[in-house]
Write an enzyme that holds these catalytic residues in place. Sequence first.
Site, mmCIF file in Angstrom:
data_model
loop_
_atom_site.group_PDB
_atom_site.id
_atom_site.type_symbol
_atom_site.label_atom_id
_atom_site.label_comp_id
_atom_site.label_asym_id
_atom_site.label_seq_id
_atom_site.Cartn_x
_atom_site.Cartn_y
_atom_site.Cartn_z
ATOM 1 C CG ASP A 1 11.715 -0.609 -4.849
ATOM 2 O OD1 ASP A 1 12.814 -0.162 -5.201
ATOM 3 O OD2 ASP A 1 10.885 -1.073 -5.649
ATOM 4 C CD GLU B 1 9.215 -1.382 -9.326
ATOM 5 O OE1 GLU B 1 9.501 -0.953 -10.477
ATOM 6 O OE2 GLU B 1 10.021 -1.994 -8.607
ATOM 7 C CG HIS C 1 12.403 -5.651 -11.954
ATOM 8 N ND1 HIS C 1 13.597 -5.173 -11.479
ATOM 9 C CD2 HIS C 1 12.718 -6.557 -12.914
ATOM 10 C CE1 HIS C 1 14.583 -5.763 -12.133
ATOM 11 N NE2 HIS C 1 14.080 -6.603 -12.991
ATOM 12 C CG ASP D 1 12.622 -4.795 -6.187
ATOM 13 O OD1 ASP D 1 12.574 -6.038 -6.328
ATOM 14 O OD2 ASP D 1 12.732 -4.011 -7.146
#
Length: 584
Positions: free
Chosen positions: A34, A36, A175, A180
Amino acid sequence: MSVPVFKVRRVEAVQGTLDELGTPLRDVTFVVFDLETTGGSAAEHAITEIGAVKVRGGEVLGEFATLVDPGGPIPPFISVLTGITDAMVMAAPKMPEVLPAFLEFAAGATLVAHNAPFDMGFLKAACAAGGYPPPANPVVDTADLARRVLTRDETPNCKLATLARLFRSVTDPCHRALSDAKATVDVLHGLIGRVGSYGVHTLEDLRSFVRAPTPEQQRKRHLAQSVPGAPGVYVFEDAKGEALYIGKSSNLRNRVRSYFTASETRPRVREMVGIAESVRSIVCATALEAEVRELRMIGAAKPRYNKRSRFPERVVWLKLTDEPFPRLSVVRDLKDDHGTYLGPFSSSRLADEARAALHEAIPLRQCTQRLSPRVRRSACTLAGLGRCGAPCEGRESEGDYSRHVESARHAMERDPEVVVSAIETRMRRLSAEQRYEEAAVDRDRLAAYVRTAARMQRLRSLTAIPQMVAAAPAFDGGWDIHVVRHGRLAAAGVMPRGAHPVPYVDALVATAETVSPGPGPIPAASAEETECVLRWLEAPGVRLVRVDGTWSLPAYGAGRLRARMERAYQGLPGHQPREGKPLR
């Protein structure tokens, strides 16, 4: 010549097991990752964090987690959303240092992500910037897999947080990249358990099983035989003639045929095809007429397999009441009572969030009692906090209070800057104090307010016009002509190539639907219908033929502020919009 060499090749003649036809899932190494980021565009924004988990056969083999210095400031909205601040990434390595380590970690594995196109887009952009070839790893998208395996009865949506709850993930997605990724591991394992019942046992099966049409799809291909190749609306009906699903297309035959091929992979739609016994088609003059007719038919018939547009009457509005000391009230009906309306909202919760945003900036009274200069009541706590001028006790005259009313009306109908400024100031303060959850609440309030204000102002620009006639070039050299009255499509027609336009326009106007506008910002049609008309009017090549009135938007309207927020949030994974287009 060595005889054993030829004897070894005899093994190829032995019929293999199912597991030997591909890579068994228990032997596949998955790297679930994942990202960000500072925004939604891989071309314009940067990665701020990478988290990944390597698993095989249900066993965790390793983890990878690091913050990344994006090389620039992180937008405040992103900090509120992820909790990642400029101070946190100040000492973090930059992407050129992180990327080789991550590519080594993922080497030879199958990459897995929730909403994989987003994460893979940023990963490929980072590889291109660093001079690396794009990853050649197989990719599995758990969001796409969930949409094909799960039904609406099991889960209302396929967001990561929703699926994590469904599959009882031990990690709550928050998040942050590693959290995640861990939640996505549990979702992946849950989905693998589900697809086993479909005969999916190998990686190759997992990536391709949804591409094969079901026996029901193959058996019912004959339903598309009599559908014409023209623009219009199609209706799948059951044995009783009741509508199961309504759709539209610029080519009905091609669209209906696609429901019986491998390209249709949605589980719920496949279920609908299994029930359908007939397909009814309604030919329309233009593609816009088909789109509008589809919306009207869905709103009237409410087919159970249509996800959207089924209940246009359920929208709510935020109303600035017309009384001596007006207040903000959430209502369902538009009335011709001189009130000022903001909307439509899809739920009362969203309307409440927009109301809270307005109250943050403008000290309107929040009590529900009806007040007048002669009626006095005891002031509430808000007066002591300076959030209300206490007109109930006579501390604020009707004239003084009217300044707040005009400020609210101006913010609702024209320029929302006063609200945006107040909310953003509060968000910055909360973020500095690391009160991210409270800041996120304000973020949602601001999003609901700005998004809806921009939408309403755009709708009003068209609904205020009594009549508009516009034309667009058709594929055969003719013209598609539409008559729009108060935002409602009143007539549609096609003018042949080379014909004189005046008789065709006059005839279309003369036969157009008579539209009697009602109260409020959308007086004659649903918001969705007016938005369809607006999209067509703004398309390249469309020409205005006649306009009764002025078509314009407020110079300092909410649209300019909405665009700024959309650029900050559009495309970020796992955060679908509550109203209108995505903020993330």
